[in-house]
Design an enzyme around this catalytic site. Structure first.
Site, short mmCIF file in Angstrom:
data_model
loop_
_atom_site.label_atom_id
_atom_site.label_comp_id
_atom_site.label_asym_id
_atom_site.label_seq_id
_atom_site.Cartn_x
_atom_site.Cartn_y
_atom_site.Cartn_z
N TYR A 1 -12.87 9.71 -12.84
CA TYR A 1 -13.30 8.95 -11.66
C TYR A 1 -14.03 9.85 -10.67
CZ TYR A 1 -13.08 6.10 -7.43
OH TYR A 1 -13.41 5.41 -6.30
N GLU A 2 -13.54 11.07 -10.52
CA GLU A 2 -14.14 12.01 -9.58
C GLU A 2 -15.31 12.77 -10.20
OE1 GLU A 2 -11.00 14.37 -7.82
OE2 GLU A 2 -10.32 12.67 -6.62
N GLU B 1 -1.34 16.36 -3.02
CA GLU B 1 -2.34 16.86 -3.96
C GLU B 1 -3.11 15.71 -4.62
OE1 GLU B 1 -4.75 19.35 -6.11
OE2 GLU B 1 -3.43 19.87 -4.44
N VAL C 1 -3.57 5.44 -8.69
CA VAL C 1 -3.10 4.24 -9.38
C VAL C 1 -4.15 3.96 -10.45
CG1 VAL C 1 -2.57 1.78 -9.19
CG2 VAL C 1 -1.91 3.36 -7.36
N ILE D 1 0.12 -1.09 -4.96
CA ILE D 1 0.92 0.01 -5.52
C ILE D 1 0.65 1.31 -4.77
CG2 ILE D 1 1.39 1.37 -7.60
CD1 ILE D 1 0.72 -1.24 -9.20
N GLY D 2 -0.61 1.57 -4.44
CA GLY D 2 -0.94 2.78 -3.68
C GLY D 2 -0.24 2.81 -2.34
N ASN E 1 -15.80 8.73 -1.72
CA ASN E 1 -14.76 7.83 -2.20
C ASN E 1 -14.38 6.82 -1.11
OD1 ASN E 1 -12.61 6.56 -3.43
ND2 ASN E 1 -11.65 8.47 -4.13
N TYR F 1 -6.86 5.07 3.49
CA TYR F 1 -6.20 5.97 4.43
C TYR F 1 -6.39 5.55 5.87
CZ TYR F 1 -5.59 8.97 0.35
OH TYR F 1 -5.24 9.46 -0.87
#
Length: 191
Positions: free
Chosen positions: A51-52, A123, A127, A136-137, A164, A171
């Site tokens: 994904y990253e 770190e 999900v 869930i996150g 992202n 957040y």
């Protein structure tokens, strides 16, 4: 006709009836990770790296990962999110029982700030893609905040990639302070 919609951390919507159906079909359990979760966690780490856009960056080997979390002197701790499906109310006693499946994790360690004292460093929080948008996150993040308070850490810190947007928006819902002033530095060591 009136329809109730719920917005999840990734910006997707789900109507009330679909949410009730998901809750009836699946239960989500947040618990402390155990050694037996490591294979699933490593798979999720690989998924995160894809994904990253950096799959080649995952160089930690499985044994080192396990030893670092569950050896004589662990340096990381984690919570996992596991799901299991509820049997259909119309199914018979021969209906197969589903096994719990790890679908997310939050891995952290403790760092020390000379200004703030002990702080949790998150770190990774991940999900799996198929389970995103179901809260869930948020459950994992809530568990981290609860742990910070229980252990009396002065706070929690983490990084998020500037591109992202789903994570940044997630957040922000927790009133996280995003600091663009600091530059990340690292130094690789050859063994």
């Amino acid at each position: 006709m009136l329809t109730w919609l719920f917005c999840f951390e990734d910006g997707t919507f789900l109507n009330l009836f679909a949410l009730i159906r998901i809750k009836k079909q699946m239960s989500i359990n947040i618990r402390r990770a155990v050694k037996e979760d490591c294979p699933a966690m490593m798979e999720l780490i690989r998924e995160l790296a894809l994904y990253e856009k950096a799959p080649e960056e995952v160089t930690v080997d499985y044994d080192h990962f396990v030893e670092s979390g569950f050896g004589k002197q662990p340096i990381w701790w984690a919570f996992v999110a596991e799901t299991s499906s509820h049997p259909s109310p119309h199914g018979g006693e021969n209906e197969p029982k589903s096994e719990a499946k790890v679908v997310g994790f939050a891995l952290y360690y403790i760092r020390y700030s000379t200004w703030k004292g002990q702080r949790m460093y998150l770190e990774d929080l991940l999900v799996t893609e198929e389970m995103r948008g179901k809260g869930i996150g948020a459950l994992l993040f809530d568990k981290l905040m609860e742990t910070c308070k229980e252990k009396k850490y002065s706070g929690m810190a983490w990084q998020v990639l500037e591109w992202n947007e789903p994570a940044i928006n997630f957040y922000k819902k927790f009133d996280a302070r995003l600091d663009g002033e600091w530059i990340n530095c690292s130094l690789e060591m050859e063994n």
